[in-house]
Design an enzyme around this catalytic site. Structure first.
Site, PDB file in Angstrom:
ATOM      1  N   SER A 150       0.851  -1.187   0.000  1.00 38.31           N
ATOM      2  CA  SER A 150       0.000   0.000   0.000  1.00 38.31           C
ATOM      3  C   SER A 150       0.887   1.237   0.000  1.00 38.31           C
ATOM      4  O   SER A 150       2.017   1.194   0.512  1.00 38.31           O
ATOM      5  CB  SER A 150      -0.901   0.028   1.243  1.00 38.31           C
ATOM      6  N   TYR A 163      -1.548  -0.163  10.181  1.00 38.09           N
ATOM      7  CA  TYR A 163      -1.693  -0.701   8.826  1.00 38.09           C
ATOM      8  C   TYR A 163      -0.507  -0.282   7.965  1.00 38.09           C
ATOM      9  O   TYR A 163       0.092  -1.102   7.264  1.00 38.09           O
ATOM     10  CB  TYR A 163      -2.999  -0.194   8.224  1.00 38.09           C
ATOM     11  N   LYS A 167       2.350  -2.606   6.090  1.00 36.20           N
ATOM     12  CA  LYS A 167       2.580  -2.583   4.653  1.00 36.20           C
ATOM     13  C   LYS A 167       4.024  -2.211   4.323  1.00 36.20           C
ATOM     14  O   LYS A 167       4.579  -2.654   3.308  1.00 36.20           O
ATOM     15  CB  LYS A 167       1.601  -1.630   3.978  1.00 36.20           C
TER      16      LYS A 167
END
Length: 259
Positions: A150, A163, A167
């Site tokens: 991401s 998150y 990533k």
């Protein structure tokens, strides 16, 4: 069989097989759709039996199978790879797409147990699946791995820091595996910006025009955009590409410069 499945079934078989985690919807399904369209066969995984069955029906039962389970469960990882080998006899490509982002908030306030869950699902499961496909087929026969990272792993991501951290770890996992698995295998990552999926809905629901205005290409991503990138990174056209993270962001990073 649906009209879509009938159309895709007409594509000549490539002889190649892909295992796609989190493949019942969103980006994972977009990848499965792209690979089936070019003639690959696929095994998709996910937590919901019903959603997987619906996805297989759309992809075409002759080209797709599914295995339900939790991505971080090692027994599920082994079962998915074993089932793929049993039905198709090979697993050329692995697409690590399964992921979670269960909490938003500043890192200083995050429950560490939630952070551990994010890493288990987003990073450790990807390594587990890579170990399984490597041992089952790719070590002796070659192939490719594509990790769905991401842009949150490449720049600060306010209120979704856990998150983003996971990533970033996926990007480094890509580098490590690319180095270890060469020369027989290639390992790359894709770093999307916001893609219109249920997973990312909170980032654009009710304000899509406003969200899209930040993108030079004036729209959010679609699962097909990532599917096309994954198809390229698992094709012969990318045979001299490994250890790379392909940013697919509608030009969003163009705004990162000095203004």
């Amino acid at each position: 069989m649906t009209a879509e499945a009938e159309a895709e079934a007409e594509a000549p078989e490539s002889g190649k097989v892909a295992l796609i985690t989190g493949g019942s919807r969103g980006i994972g399904y977009g990848v499965a759709e792209a690979l089936v369209a070019r003639g690959d066969r696929v095994c998709i995984t996910g937590r919901g039996e019903e959603a997987l069955a619906e996805a297989v029906a759309k992809l075409g039962s002759g080209r797709a199978i599914s295995v339900a389970g939790k991505a971080h469960d090692e027994a599920h990882q082994a079962a998915a790879v074993a089932r793929t080998m049993e039905v198709f006899g090979r697993v050329d490509f692995l697409v690590n797409n399964a992921g979670t982002n269960p909490v938003y908030g500043p890192l200083a306030e995050l429950d560490l147990n939630v952070v551990r869950k994010v890493y288990e699902t987003n990073v450790i499961s990807a390594l587990g699946f890579a170990q399984q496909t490597y041992r089952a087929w790719q070590k002796e026969n070659g192939g490719a791995i594509v990790n769905i990272a991401s842009i949150a792993g490449l720049a600060p991501s306010p209120f979704s820091g856990a998150y983003g951290m996971s990533k970033a770890a996926m990007v480094n996992l890509t580098l490590q595996l690319a180095h270890e698995f060469a020369p027989g295998m290639r390992v790359n990552a894709i770093a999307p910006a916001v893609v219109k999926t249920k997973f990312a809905q909170a980032l654009y629901e009710g304000r899509e025009s406003e969200a899209a205005a930040a993108y030079p290409l004036a729209r959010l991503g679609m699962p097909q955009d990532i599917g096309g990138a994954a198809a390229f990174l698992t094709s012969d056209q990318s045979d001299w590409i490994t250890g790379q993270t392909l940013v697919v962001d509608g030009g969003l990073f163009l705004h990162a410069g000095v203004h």
